[in-house]
Design a protein around this motif. Sequence first.
Motif, PDB file in Angstrom:
ATOM      1  N   ASP A 154      50.687  48.817  52.101  1.00  0.00           N
ATOM      2  CA  ASP A 154      50.980  47.916  53.217  1.00  0.00           C
ATOM      3  C   ASP A 154      49.845  46.925  53.448  1.00  0.00           C
ATOM      4  O   ASP A 154      50.074  45.791  53.879  1.00  0.00           O
ATOM      5  CB  ASP A 154      51.219  48.722  54.495  1.00  0.00           C
ATOM      6  CG  ASP A 154      52.494  49.556  54.407  1.00  0.00           C
ATOM      7  OD1 ASP A 154      53.424  49.122  53.706  1.00  0.00           O
ATOM      8  OD2 ASP A 154      52.544  50.649  55.014  1.00  0.00           O
ATOM      9  N   GLN A 155      48.631  47.363  53.132  1.00  0.00           N
ATOM     10  CA  GLN A 155      47.468  46.500  53.341  1.00  0.00           C
ATOM     11  C   GLN A 155      47.026  45.788  52.060  1.00  0.00           C
ATOM     12  O   GLN A 155      46.099  44.982  52.091  1.00  0.00           O
ATOM     13  CB  GLN A 155      46.287  47.339  53.880  1.00  0.00           C
ATOM     14  CG  GLN A 155      46.583  48.087  55.172  1.00  0.00           C
ATOM     15  CD  GLN A 155      46.919  47.136  56.314  1.00  0.00           C
ATOM     16  OE1 GLN A 155      46.310  46.078  56.440  1.00  0.00           O
ATOM     17  NE2 GLN A 155      47.888  47.501  57.147  1.00  0.00           N
ATOM     18  N   LEU A 156      47.694  46.086  50.958  1.00  0.00           N
ATOM     19  CA  LEU A 156      47.287  45.538  49.662  1.00  0.00           C
ATOM     20  C   LEU A 156      47.809  44.115  49.505  1.00  0.00           C
ATOM     21  O   LEU A 156      49.008  43.880  49.465  1.00  0.00           O
ATOM     22  CB  LEU A 156      47.829  46.422  48.533  1.00  0.00           C
ATOM     23  CG  LEU A 156      47.278  46.165  47.136  1.00  0.00           C
ATOM     24  CD1 LEU A 156      45.796  46.491  47.077  1.00  0.00           C
ATOM     25  CD2 LEU A 156      48.035  47.004  46.103  1.00  0.00           C
ATOM     26  N   GLU A 157      46.905  43.155  49.420  1.00  0.00           N
ATOM     27  CA  GLU A 157      47.285  41.751  49.289  1.00  0.00           C
ATOM     28  C   GLU A 157      47.056  41.209  47.885  1.00  0.00           C
ATOM     29  O   GLU A 157      47.711  40.260  47.457  1.00  0.00           O
ATOM     30  CB  GLU A 157      46.486  40.906  50.297  1.00  0.00           C
ATOM     31  CG  GLU A 157      46.840  41.183  51.744  1.00  0.00           C
ATOM     32  CD  GLU A 157      48.265  40.755  52.093  1.00  0.00           C
ATOM     33  OE1 GLU A 157      48.748  39.757  51.526  1.00  0.00           O
ATOM     34  OE2 GLU A 157      48.892  41.436  52.930  1.00  0.00           O
ATOM     35  N   SER A 158      46.122  41.821  47.164  1.00  0.00           N
ATOM     36  CA  SER A 158      45.798  41.334  45.821  1.00  0.00           C
ATOM     37  C   SER A 158      45.357  42.517  44.966  1.00  0.00           C
ATOM     38  O   SER A 158      44.510  43.324  45.395  1.00  0.00           O
ATOM     39  CB  SER A 158      44.682  40.282  45.888  1.00  0.00           C
ATOM     40  OG  SER A 158      44.352  39.834  44.586  1.00  0.00           O
ATOM     41  N   TYR A 159      45.974  42.629  43.768  1.00  0.00           N
ATOM     42  CA  TYR A 159      45.662  43.767  42.896  1.00  0.00           C
ATOM     43  C   TYR A 159      46.172  43.459  41.494  1.00  0.00           C
ATOM     44  O   TYR A 159      47.221  42.824  41.333  1.00  0.00           O
ATOM     45  CB  TYR A 159      46.327  45.044  43.435  1.00  0.00           C
ATOM     46  CG  TYR A 159      46.034  46.294  42.646  1.00  0.00           C
ATOM     47  CD1 TYR A 159      44.754  46.833  42.593  1.00  0.00           C
ATOM     48  CD2 TYR A 159      47.062  46.952  41.951  1.00  0.00           C
ATOM     49  CE1 TYR A 159      44.489  47.991  41.881  1.00  0.00           C
ATOM     50  CE2 TYR A 159      46.807  48.108  41.240  1.00  0.00           C
ATOM     51  CZ  TYR A 159      45.520  48.625  41.203  1.00  0.00           C
ATOM     52  OH  TYR A 159      45.263  49.767  40.495  1.00  0.00           O
ATOM     53  N   ARG A 160      45.439  43.875  40.489  1.00  0.00           N
ATOM     54  CA  ARG A 160      45.850  43.688  39.100  1.00  0.00           C
ATOM     55  C   ARG A 160      45.840  45.033  38.388  1.00  0.00           C
ATOM     56  O   ARG A 160      44.980  45.881  38.675  1.00  0.00           O
ATOM     57  CB  ARG A 160      44.915  42.719  38.361  1.00  0.00           C
ATOM     58  CG  ARG A 160      44.981  41.281  38.871  1.00  0.00           C
ATOM     59  CD  ARG A 160      43.928  40.425  38.164  1.00  0.00           C
ATOM     60  NE  ARG A 160      43.898  39.064  38.677  1.00  0.00           N
ATOM     61  CZ  ARG A 160      44.608  38.066  38.187  1.00  0.00           C
ATOM     62  NH1 ARG A 160      45.403  38.279  37.133  1.00  0.00           N
ATOM     63  NH2 ARG A 160      44.534  36.859  38.708  1.00  0.00           N
ATOM     64  N   PHE A 161      46.767  45.213  37.454  1.00  0.00           N
ATOM     65  CA  PHE A 161      46.813  46.452  36.677  1.00  0.00           C
ATOM     66  C   PHE A 161      47.432  46.165  35.312  1.00  0.00           C
ATOM     67  O   PHE A 161      48.067  45.129  35.103  1.00  0.00           O
ATOM     68  CB  PHE A 161      47.606  47.539  37.409  1.00  0.00           C
ATOM     69  CG  PHE A 161      49.025  47.159  37.731  1.00  0.00           C
ATOM     70  CD1 PHE A 161      50.057  47.370  36.819  1.00  0.00           C
ATOM     71  CD2 PHE A 161      49.344  46.576  38.956  1.00  0.00           C
ATOM     72  CE1 PHE A 161      51.368  47.021  37.117  1.00  0.00           C
ATOM     73  CE2 PHE A 161      50.649  46.221  39.264  1.00  0.00           C
ATOM     74  CZ  PHE A 161      51.666  46.448  38.342  1.00  0.00           C
ATOM     75  N   GLU A 162      47.222  47.088  34.392  1.00  0.00           N
ATOM     76  CA  GLU A 162      47.827  47.015  33.061  1.00  0.00           C
ATOM     77  C   GLU A 162      48.499  48.336  32.759  1.00  0.00           C
ATOM     78  O   GLU A 162      48.096  49.392  33.256  1.00  0.00           O
ATOM     79  CB  GLU A 162      46.765  46.708  31.989  1.00  0.00           C
ATOM     80  CG  GLU A 162      46.168  45.318  32.094  1.00  0.00           C
ATOM     81  CD  GLU A 162      45.274  44.978  30.904  1.00  0.00           C
ATOM     82  OE1 GLU A 162      45.420  45.648  29.854  1.00  0.00           O
ATOM     83  OE2 GLU A 162      44.449  44.071  31.031  1.00  0.00           O
ATOM     84  N   GLU A 537      50.579  42.175  38.693  1.00  0.00           N
ATOM     85  CA  GLU A 537      49.744  41.505  39.691  1.00  0.00           C
ATOM     86  C   GLU A 537      50.439  41.556  41.044  1.00  0.00           C
ATOM     87  O   GLU A 537      51.622  41.238  41.157  1.00  0.00           O
ATOM     88  CB  GLU A 537      49.481  40.057  39.273  1.00  0.00           C
ATOM     89  CG  GLU A 537      48.524  39.317  40.187  1.00  0.00           C
ATOM     90  CD  GLU A 537      48.211  37.914  39.700  1.00  0.00           C
ATOM     91  OE1 GLU A 537      47.376  37.241  40.329  1.00  0.00           O
ATOM     92  OE2 GLU A 537      48.817  37.482  38.683  1.00  0.00           O
ATOM     93  N   VAL A 538      49.701  41.991  42.034  1.00  0.00           N
ATOM     94  CA  VAL A 538      50.188  41.968  43.411  1.00  0.00           C
ATOM     95  C   VAL A 538      49.620  40.720  44.072  1.00  0.00           C
ATOM     96  O   VAL A 538      48.397  40.531  44.132  1.00  0.00           O
ATOM     97  CB  VAL A 538      49.759  43.222  44.181  1.00  0.00           C
ATOM     98  CG1 VAL A 538      50.212  43.136  45.641  1.00  0.00           C
ATOM     99  CG2 VAL A 538      50.316  44.468  43.524  1.00  0.00           C
ATOM    100  N   VAL A 539      50.516  39.848  44.541  1.00  0.00           N
ATOM    101  CA  VAL A 539      50.112  38.626  45.231  1.00  0.00           C
ATOM    102  C   VAL A 539      50.852  38.590  46.562  1.00  0.00           C
ATOM    103  O   VAL A 539      52.051  38.295  46.618  1.00  0.00           O
ATOM    104  CB  VAL A 539      50.437  37.361  44.406  1.00  0.00           C
ATOM    105  CG1 VAL A 539      49.964  36.121  45.141  1.00  0.00           C
ATOM    106  CG2 VAL A 539      49.806  37.439  43.023  1.00  0.00           C
ATOM    107  N   GLY A 540      50.143  38.938  47.609  1.00  0.00           N
ATOM    108  CA  GLY A 540      50.778  38.965  48.926  1.00  0.00           C
ATOM    109  C   GLY A 540      51.893  39.985  48.985  1.00  0.00           C
ATOM    110  O   GLY A 540      51.670  41.190  48.804  1.00  0.00           O
ATOM    111  N   ASN A 541      53.119  39.527  49.208  1.00  0.00           N
ATOM    112  CA  ASN A 541      54.265  40.425  49.335  1.00  0.00           C
ATOM    113  C   ASN A 541      55.078  40.493  48.046  1.00  0.00           C
ATOM    114  O   ASN A 541      56.233  40.882  48.069  1.00  0.00           O
ATOM    115  CB  ASN A 541      55.171  39.949  50.488  1.00  0.00           C
ATOM    116  CG  ASN A 541      56.124  41.034  50.954  1.00  0.00           C
ATOM    117  OD1 ASN A 541      55.753  42.201  51.037  1.00  0.00           O
ATOM    118  ND2 ASN A 541      57.364  40.650  51.243  1.00  0.00           N
ATOM    119  N   GLU A 542      54.475  40.154  46.918  1.00  0.00           N
ATOM    120  CA  GLU A 542      55.199  40.106  45.659  1.00  0.00           C
ATOM    121  C   GLU A 542      54.447  40.881  44.576  1.00  0.00           C
ATOM    122  O   GLU A 542      53.222  40.845  44.502  1.00  0.00           O
ATOM    123  CB  GLU A 542      55.393  38.649  45.226  1.00  0.00           C
ATOM    124  CG  GLU A 542      56.352  38.475  44.062  1.00  0.00           C
ATOM    125  CD  GLU A 542      56.606  37.012  43.747  1.00  0.00           C
ATOM    126  OE1 GLU A 542      57.759  36.639  43.531  1.00  0.00           O
ATOM    127  OE2 GLU A 542      55.624  36.232  43.708  1.00  0.00           O
TER     128      GLU A 542
END
Length: 582
Positions: A154-162, A537-542
């Motif tokens: 819910d608080q995650l606005e930006s995140y990258r993973f493989e 990639e997490v960008v905002g609500n996407e």
Amino acid sequence: MNDNDDFNPIEYFLKPKEPAQKRYEALRAYFLESLTQKEAAKRAEYSISTFQSLVSNFQNQKIEFFVKPQYGPNRRQASDFIHERIVSLRKSNHSVYEIKDILSKEGFKTSIQTINRIIGDEGFAKLPRRTKEELGLTKKNTLLPPISTAMDLDQLESYRFECQVGGIYYFIPYILQTGLYELISSTPFPESTKLSKINSIFSILALKLIGHERLSKISSYNHDTGFGFFAGLNVPPKTTATSTYSYMVDKETIQSFMRKFISHMRSTYPQYYQGDTINLDFHSTPHYGEKSEMDDNWVGARHQRLKSALTLFAQGGESRHLLYANTDIDREDEPNEIVNFVNYWTDVKGIIEQTLVFDSKLTTYEILEELDTKDIKFITLRRRGKKLIEDANNIPEKDWIKVDLKKEKRKFNKFKMYESKITLLRTKLKVRQVIFKDHGRQMPTFLVTNNFKIELETLALHYANRWLIENKFSELVHFFNLNALSSPFMIRIYFDVVLTIVADTLYRLLAKDLKRFEECTPKTIFSDFINCRCKGEVVGNEIIIKMKKKATTPIFKSNYVFQKSYPVPWLGDKRLRFDWIS
């Protein structure tokens, strides 16, 4: 003085071995001994042209015979920045090899010797020996993975993973369609203080979907952030945590979940649960432990009786969807297991209108009589006795009916059938007996059924389709890793079997949306579509899943299922969409 008696000083000086001395002696003979160029060249074993070139270079001062040795620099070959960086890293208790790795990642190539010299010059003592755990290593010298923890999405606005097998994200639309998240949430599965039941079950389901023959290989995904994010985690749980969780789930809970899952599937996808037949058969999962207290059961793959967990599977005869499984069945309960399925399927569907198709060893004649009283139709083999075979061989040839199934990929489509009515032994049950011959087997085959309305060709076809469940067992073992009970990674058999049904169902649903791949096995679907890397990639609500392109990518890009975005409830209701990159 050389102690060797064979030493010849004249030959040593006139025919030197070293190139520099050889040039010197040749030129000395020409300039000081007044030999001609031809004579000097011959003595030194040069060609005349080579010697002439040598003379020319000497006259132009291009040859130097007595070279002064060059000594190394008096100062370290390391910049002040590297020197200060090494000192800083050592103050943080990094070893020499760790410092070298860190500098290499920062783009600086520095040798171990240089690092050791700088550390020694600065007066640092050797580090005390550290344990593998303190070094962040396992006993096999692999890096310790981080602890699996739930992410605050819910608080995650930006995140990258493989993700090594990014195709697991293709199943998320079908997980949403099947209501799997809601079903798990409403079932009283256990939870730990750190991981929810969704975290735990989806992390195991992700491993089921990638098709390793042995789940013990899951340690290779311990650092995979993509597998972790699929279940709402930073990384997947370790084998111990996963195994422990599976043993926290009791049989009643998992059976209740299976009933709700199949009921929901039947209402959502009714076309897959309205066939004419249901195939039933036992499968034995062997246990090779010396102290096993399990019953001995026949294991077809081994052609012998072994200690094993006996499981009954039910499969839709036309759709090939798995409908039911019950495992770890006691030997004395084996004949009654078909009754348990009947009660289960009546509870799920309300009525049993399909014909049950199974082998002769599945149950007893008394149970068949009980099924008939409930108006449940069945087709089963009759065990061949010597008297039965003799009677079949005495039937006149003119009484046999020729049948042609015209079924593709079947070697023996043409055979002969003979029909009669009999009463089963020890019962009052009158059934229809059908004998097959000239069907590719040496001895005739005997079928019995209480369905008197079905045509002979259809009866033969229904029983021929029973082999689909044998093919399904092969998939369950060799692709869906139906876990061997002696595997290094122990997972409770009830839990393993039901999650296998879920994974198989998801593959069947995906295959139906892949043009020209609708009837392919999960192994083929995995190889052609699922087994590819992705970046997320997490960008905002996407949530953007960037899939690596394959030859089959156009099939996904043209399919409306993968053109849409989906809110994923266990990932903070963020909308997941797909993109394809080269």
